[in-house]
Design an enzyme around this catalytic site. Structure first.
Site, PDB file in Angstrom:
ATOM      1  N   ASN A  14      48.600  -1.186  36.911  1.00  0.00           N
ATOM      2  CA  ASN A  14      49.168  -0.116  36.096  1.00  0.00           C
ATOM      3  C   ASN A  14      50.370  -0.709  35.377  1.00  0.00           C
ATOM      4  OD1 ASN A  14      50.352   2.142  35.038  1.00  0.00           O
ATOM      5  ND2 ASN A  14      50.443   3.285  36.965  1.00  0.00           N
ATOM      6  N   ARG A  80      44.733   0.984  34.740  1.00  0.00           N
ATOM      7  CA  ARG A  80      45.048   2.360  34.363  1.00  0.00           C
ATOM      8  C   ARG A  80      45.490   2.353  32.901  1.00  0.00           C
ATOM      9  NH1 ARG A  80      50.161   5.928  35.020  1.00  0.00           N
ATOM     10  NH2 ARG A  80      49.257   7.997  34.812  1.00  0.00           N
ATOM     11  N   HIS A 168      46.898  12.629  33.707  1.00  0.00           N
ATOM     12  CA  HIS A 168      46.754  12.691  35.172  1.00  0.00           C
ATOM     13  C   HIS A 168      45.312  13.006  35.567  1.00  0.00           C
ATOM     14  CE1 HIS A 168      51.233  14.144  35.637  1.00  0.00           C
ATOM     15  NE2 HIS A 168      51.160  12.814  35.681  1.00  0.00           N
ATOM     16  N   ARG A 229      61.166  15.766  31.723  1.00  0.00           N
ATOM     17  CA  ARG A 229      60.503  16.327  30.526  1.00  0.00           C
ATOM     18  C   ARG A 229      60.586  17.846  30.543  1.00  0.00           C
ATOM     19  NH1 ARG A 229      54.877  13.194  31.350  1.00  0.00           N
ATOM     20  NH2 ARG A 229      55.945  11.727  32.711  1.00  0.00           N
ATOM     21  N   PHE A 271      63.412  15.307  43.171  1.00  0.00           N
ATOM     22  CA  PHE A 271      63.258  16.662  43.699  1.00  0.00           C
ATOM     23  C   PHE A 271      63.877  16.829  45.085  1.00  0.00           C
ATOM     24  CE2 PHE A 271      61.422  20.829  43.863  1.00  0.00           C
ATOM     25  CZ  PHE A 271      61.372  21.153  42.527  1.00  0.00           C
ATOM     26  N   GLU A 372      45.573   7.744  43.179  1.00  0.00           N
ATOM     27  CA  GLU A 372      45.053   7.289  41.886  1.00  0.00           C
ATOM     28  C   GLU A 372      44.529   5.858  41.954  1.00  0.00           C
ATOM     29  OE1 GLU A 372      48.748   9.152  40.058  1.00  0.00           O
ATOM     30  OE2 GLU A 372      47.444   9.062  38.314  1.00  0.00           O
TER      31      GLU A 372
HETATM   32  P1  ADP Z   1      54.804   9.602  40.324  1.00  0.00           P
HETATM   33  O1  ADP Z   1      54.528  10.705  39.357  1.00  0.00           O
HETATM   34  O2  ADP Z   1      55.784   8.591  39.810  1.00  0.00           O
HETATM   35  O3  ADP Z   1      53.575   9.008  40.971  1.00  0.00           O
HETATM   36  P2  ADP Z   1      55.246  10.917  42.898  1.00  0.00           P
HETATM   37  O4  ADP Z   1      53.918  11.574  42.932  1.00  0.00           O
HETATM   38  O5  ADP Z   1      55.575   9.903  43.916  1.00  0.00           O
HETATM   39  O6  ADP Z   1      55.620  10.330  41.466  1.00  0.00           O
HETATM   40  O7  ADP Z   1      56.344  12.106  42.969  1.00  0.00           O
HETATM   41  C1  ADP Z   1      57.700  11.849  42.841  1.00  0.00           C
HETATM   42  C2  ADP Z   1      58.466  13.145  43.069  1.00  0.00           C
HETATM   43  O8  ADP Z   1      58.164  13.658  44.378  1.00  0.00           O
HETATM   44  C3  ADP Z   1      59.977  12.973  43.007  1.00  0.00           C
HETATM   45  O9  ADP Z   1      60.563  14.048  42.300  1.00  0.00           O
HETATM   46  C4  ADP Z   1      60.368  13.037  44.463  1.00  0.00           C
HETATM   47  O10 ADP Z   1      61.668  13.513  44.632  1.00  0.00           O
HETATM   48  C5  ADP Z   1      59.365  14.047  44.992  1.00  0.00           C
HETATM   49  N1  ADP Z   1      59.287  13.984  46.447  1.00  0.00           N
HETATM   50  C6  ADP Z   1      58.898  12.954  47.212  1.00  0.00           C
HETATM   51  N2  ADP Z   1      59.042  13.270  48.515  1.00  0.00           N
HETATM   52  C7  ADP Z   1      59.545  14.528  48.563  1.00  0.00           C
HETATM   53  C8  ADP Z   1      59.937  15.426  49.616  1.00  0.00           C
HETATM   54  N3  ADP Z   1      59.842  15.072  50.874  1.00  0.00           N
HETATM   55  N4  ADP Z   1      60.409  16.647  49.258  1.00  0.00           N
HETATM   56  C9  ADP Z   1      60.522  16.996  47.967  1.00  0.00           C
HETATM   57  N5  ADP Z   1      60.194  16.204  46.944  1.00  0.00           N
HETATM   58  C10 ADP Z   1      59.703  14.990  47.236  1.00  0.00           C
END
Ligand code: ADP
Length: 385
Positions: A14, A80, A168, A229, A271, A372
């Site tokens: 990727n 990807r 996605h 975004r 988050f 993915e």
């Molecule tokens: P990407 O889109 O880069 O693949 P991910 O699917 O890993 O990203 O998601 C990242 C998001 O998930 C971030 O906002 C992160 O803070 C949130 N996140 C990961 N673990 C937790 C958790 N335990 N509680 C709340 N949010 C989480």
């Protein structure tokens, strides 16, 4: 070349403009032999000058992890690619002509496709095996015209390939099947609303395994509120900002892509940190959380209408899989629509696919991990045989 054997891995790549994520996956078993990310490609002071150097760095790291690609021959490389435009509705084996078409789609995805092209070029030089492109848009090529068409003049839309593409898709498709597996029901029977909530966020409505709606559009900016975004805004905002704030189009584009969303509202885009700030009583954080959830409900309601009711509501990706407060807030007040979440099941920290609605709920609510890389590895292996 020897015949591929079933335990030969696929290398999943990727490539972003300054990073290269890689994973070595055995498609059948899902075993991950190694994986990682090479960052700061081409940046000042970085040892990694370009994507070719990044592949060298990856090979060195794989070696350090005990994986010698010469001894464990690759079956194929799966790439990807974010935008398949109107051309690609399925994964394809990459040849020079395909590469040129992916390059030509850069106008639709200026941040993403050029990096994928560079990554593919470098990887084709390094690995003399079949290379496959798996497109983030492909799963949404089945959207009905009524869903994919923007109400702008048709000749203009045709000339510039303007339509809703969705992104996605690899994740939504994987999760749709994994959810059917979890429920032990045929994919063909299910109406699913899928919420992919990661750094980027998107919703989809899937009927019988085919996507019929999705929240992202021509670009991955439309739809849900995301880490940085804005998601949906009034399309008039651009003209308003240009006139009133004197901003250029590039500035507005950067504003809405990089400085908006949860970050723009609260000052943080992670988050986990947002939820901590909500718990600490910070008002900006609470508003960001509420706006995020409000938009999600808006789409869940819309997709129940599009599907004429749903059998399952699915949460996936970082936030969807890990944030019980988000799942609870989305379901809150939707009992009349058949959607409820069991507080105890929701709070379980399990990393497995699971149901979090009470037994007998009209709409099953589920948490289903996405993968993915595995999806790309499997689609690649299917294509190369
Ligand atoms: P990407 O889109 O880069 O693949 P991910 O699917 O890993 O990203 O998601 C990242 C998001 O998930 C971030 O906002 C992160 O803070 C949130 N996140 C990961 N673990 C937790 C958790 N335990 N509680 C709340 N949010 C989480």
């Amino acid at each position: 070349m020897t015949e591929p054997t079933r335990d030969q891995p696929v290398l999943v790549l990727n490539a972003g403009s300054s990073s290269l994520k890689y994973q070595l996956v055995v498609p059948e078993s899902g075993e991950v032999r190694a994986g990682g990310i090479v960052e700061r490609i081409g940046e000042a002071g970085s040892d990694v000058a370009d994507h070719s150097a990044a592949l060298q760095a990856m090979t060195t790291r794989l070696h350090a992890d005990g994986v010698d690609l010469d001894e464990v021959p690759l079956r194929a490389v799966g790439h990807r690619v974010v935008h398949g435009g109107p051309d690609f509705s399925e994964p394809v084996i990459i040849d020079d002509a395909v590469l040129e078409r992916i390059r030509a789609l850069s106008a639709l995805a200026p941040l993403h496709n050029p990096a994928a092209v560079i990554g593919i070029e470098a990887a084709r030089q390094h690995y003399d095996v079949p290379h496959v492109a798996v497109f983030d848009t492909a799963f949404f090529s089945t959207l009905p015209d009524a869903a994919s068409t923007y109400a702008v003049p048709r000749d203009l839309a045709a000339k510039h390939s303007i339509r809703r593409y969705g992104f996605h898709g690899t994740s939504h498709q994987f999760v749709a099947q994994a959810t059917a597996d979890l429920l032990g029901r045929p994919l063909a029977e299910l109406r699913q609303v899928i919420l992919h909530l990661g750094n980027g966020c998107s919703a989809s409505a899937v009927r019988g395994g085919r996507a019929v709606e999705t929240s992202m559009g021509l670009t991955p900016l439309q739809g849900l509120v995301m880490g940085t975004r804005s998601g949906d805004v009034d399309p008039g905002l651009h003209a308003y900002l240009a006139r009133e704030a004197g901003m250029t189009l590039d500035e507005i584009d950067t504003l809405l892509n990089k400085r908006s969303g949860v970050l723009g509202l609260s000052g943080v885009n992670d988050f986990r940190e947002l939820v901590q700030r909500v718990d600490a009583g910070e008002q900006d954080a609470s508003l960001a959380f509420d706006v995020f959830v409000h938009r999600l409900k808006h789409y869940v309601g819309a997709y129940l209408a599009i599907l004429g009711g749903a059998d399952v509501l699915v949460f996936t990706a970082g936030i969807g899989q890990h944030s019980a407060p988000v799942r609870a807030a989305v379901a809150d007040g939707l009992g009349e629509l058949g959607i409820t979440v069991d507080a105890h099941l929701n709070a379980s920290g399990s990393s497995q696919a699971r149901v979090i609605s009470p037994d007998g709920s009209r709409v099953v609510v589920a948490v289903v991990p996405t993968n993915e890389e595995l999806a790309i590895a499997r689609q690649t292996a299917d294509l190369v045989g």
